[in-house]
Design a protein around this motif. Sequence first.
Motif, mmCIF file in Angstrom:
data_model
loop_
_atom_site.group_PDB
_atom_site.id
_atom_site.type_symbol
_atom_site.label_atom_id
_atom_site.label_comp_id
_atom_site.label_asym_id
_atom_site.label_seq_id
_atom_site.Cartn_x
_atom_site.Cartn_y
_atom_site.Cartn_z
ATOM 1 N N HIS A 417 0.835 -1.200 0.000
ATOM 2 C CA HIS A 417 0.000 0.000 0.000
ATOM 3 C C HIS A 417 0.871 1.252 0.000
ATOM 4 N N LYS A 418 0.253 2.387 -0.336
ATOM 5 C CA LYS A 418 0.990 3.631 -0.543
ATOM 6 C C LYS A 418 1.632 4.171 0.730
ATOM 7 N N THR A 419 0.983 4.014 1.867
ATOM 8 C CA THR A 419 1.539 4.540 3.115
ATOM 9 C C THR A 419 2.866 3.872 3.438
ATOM 10 N N LEU A 422 5.493 5.240 1.044
ATOM 11 C CA LEU A 422 5.961 6.574 1.420
ATOM 12 C C LEU A 422 6.986 6.500 2.538
ATOM 13 N N GLN A 423 6.721 5.688 3.548
ATOM 14 C CA GLN A 423 7.675 5.552 4.644
ATOM 15 C C GLN A 423 9.001 4.981 4.154
ATOM 16 N N HIS A 455 6.434 16.252 2.679
ATOM 17 C CA HIS A 455 6.812 15.198 3.624
ATOM 18 C C HIS A 455 8.305 15.265 3.962
ATOM 19 N N SER A 554 4.232 0.588 -5.056
ATOM 20 C CA SER A 554 3.220 -0.129 -4.264
ATOM 21 C C SER A 554 2.135 -0.670 -5.180
ATOM 22 N N GLU A 579 3.672 -3.816 6.233
ATOM 23 C CA GLU A 579 4.536 -2.633 6.180
ATOM 24 C C GLU A 579 5.851 -2.916 5.469
#
Length: 746
Positions: A417-419, A422-423, A455, A554, A579
Amino acid sequence: MKAIQQVKTFFQRLKSSNITDNLLPYQEQFNQILAQTNQLSLQSDAELQALALSLKSKAKLAPSVDTYLVDLYALVIQAFIRTLSITPYAVQILAAIALSQRTVIEMQTGEGKTLVAVFPACLQAMSGKGVHVLTFNDYLARRDAMWTLPVYTFLGLSVGYIEEEHTLEEKRRAYHCEVTYTTAKQVGFDYLRSCMAYTLDEIVIRELHCAIVDEADALLIDEARNPLVLAANLEVAAIDLTQVARFVTHLQEQRDYLTDEYARNVYLTEWGSTQAEHYFRLQNLYDSEQHPLLTAINLALQAKALLHRDIDYIIEGDQIKLIDECTGRVVEDRKWPNGLQSAVEAKEGLPIQSEGRILNSISLQHLMACYEKVSGMTGTARQAAEEFAKTYGLGVTVIPTHKPYQRKDHPDRVYTHKTAKLQAILQEVDTIHRRGRPILIGTLTVRESEELQAHLQQHGITCTVLNARHHEREAAIIEKAGMLSAVTIATNMAGRGTDIRLGGKEAIDRERIIALGGLHIIGTNRHESNRIDKQLKGRAGRQGDPGSTQFIISMEDDLMVKYNLKSLLPARYQQIRQEQALENTTVSKSIDQAQRIIEGQLHEMRQTLYRYSSFIETHRKIFLTQRQYVLFSNDNNLSPLQQGYILYQYDRLWSEYLTDIASIREGIFWERMAGREPLTEFYKKSDVLFQDLLSLLETTLTQMHTLPDEDLKIKRPSATWTYIVSDNPFERPLAGFLRRLAMLKF
């Protein structure tokens, strides 16, 4: 299964004889050039310039300028040495020999394509017929022309460049130089204008003799499906589009309208239709007399649900500016066709600027066919070899790098997933940035680039953004992108025509940056074409420098969602959410496979478009030949008034033909429902239409002789404008194809 086999066949043919890395055929000429260069090194500048002038005189009389390749190339080498203090490498000379043939040379970033193009440009310019070096944008046209100017001047050749804002007289002067740097779309628009000239003074462009195409795959492949259009006569829409946009604003998805599985089409629900009838006070929205309103509502829905500000377009002043998905740049003069542009303008509360009536049009594929000689260069040619050969008759020659290749390309890191993605990006940037290495982050959209900047700044990392909003600062941003600790976020603008030097223009801290590992590239999305991904990777590792690349993506990225690529993964990975990056190599292989399939299907789509447009192009050439005969005729039986009237009738009837042919194209695929082949039926119908056109022209011109002078006076459009019709983004069948593919477990 037939479609799958077509894709397999396409990629098998890429391995054919269209591609070669064998430079041995050029070795003899190469040795002769070096021997001649050594002899010329003993002569004065004046002696070399006299020799160049002599070659020019001979070449104009020769059947082929290629006879003088060895002599001329040796002179070009000396010109580089004496004007720019540059000694061309052996591989650059070999590449220049290959480029003089009908071929596309593949040279990696930083290997000197701009320098290489000068050799064949000088050779072809000796004929006196003119050479066009077609660059990726106006900035590169100006930059390359100014950098190479001393070489051309030394050899007695004139050089010019064209930018969009140049006047007709400035363009005419540039086109009449022996070498002209410009863009293909600029040539195309000026060609269309010249084809519709009413006097010889209005013709700005010479006959198309030779084109050397930089970033050839972008121009000849990616841009080939977008016709260039010359339009005039603003038309006022019969429907109040602002009122329609106001109505659509209040509609809710699921209740009032639905989008399809891949968010490429949108349509009213029964409840939404009822709301429209109430709002516009209608009995039945689907009555035939309400068709214009229904069309306007559908376009407004597309503008609302499927096109997004700062992703598909930006707003500058009171204008919509489309963003090219392949380059990340604003494309001046590009519009969506068939009323969609006006719908987006209404949505954003901007003045409605009609697309107008099309006067003339040509595809880039057919524009290139107007040149006697074409060759090209790019860093990513091999994957497009089949299309280069089939459409343009061009082979591909792979040129080795001058120094050993040191860039390290890491395997993709794929997140669920995108979150999580991003991390991972933030962590990657932080780790590399702490070491002092420069970083270039390639993003897909303007919005994504600016969100990522925010960010990074929240994490205390200073960065610079290069996107469609900052195109005027492109050179300055790129100049600093290779400096110590620099972090640059860019859309695909930084993917072509740019050269990021370690340490910047002055090579400050260059050796330290090399010791740290050079430029690091982070890609945040995969693209439809793997060639675009490779262009981004190619920003690192120039001329033997170290460098590295890492794509962090992702399963929620646009490409994955658009084509439902998750369905191609093994079942155990389709619902998982974690994650950490997915470890199984099957994931990356599935994405690679899907990307190859998409490329193959896009290739087939371009070929289909080419088959349709080729028939129209045949008609255009016939009609243009007749029109040009009238323009250049010295008949003392025609008065200037009559000549202008005849030319106007050609233009009027051709414009009507284009309108009618568009209507035929709109519904041609319904022929398949009746068991007929659409392309064959299109040929039949368009041929009948063209024969009717010729008959109507003959009747009109026969009647001319009975008309009084007052009726022969014509009113030409007070203004014309140009634009590029973007291919319809809502008619791509790839998603459905990939879905069927997944069901077949291919």
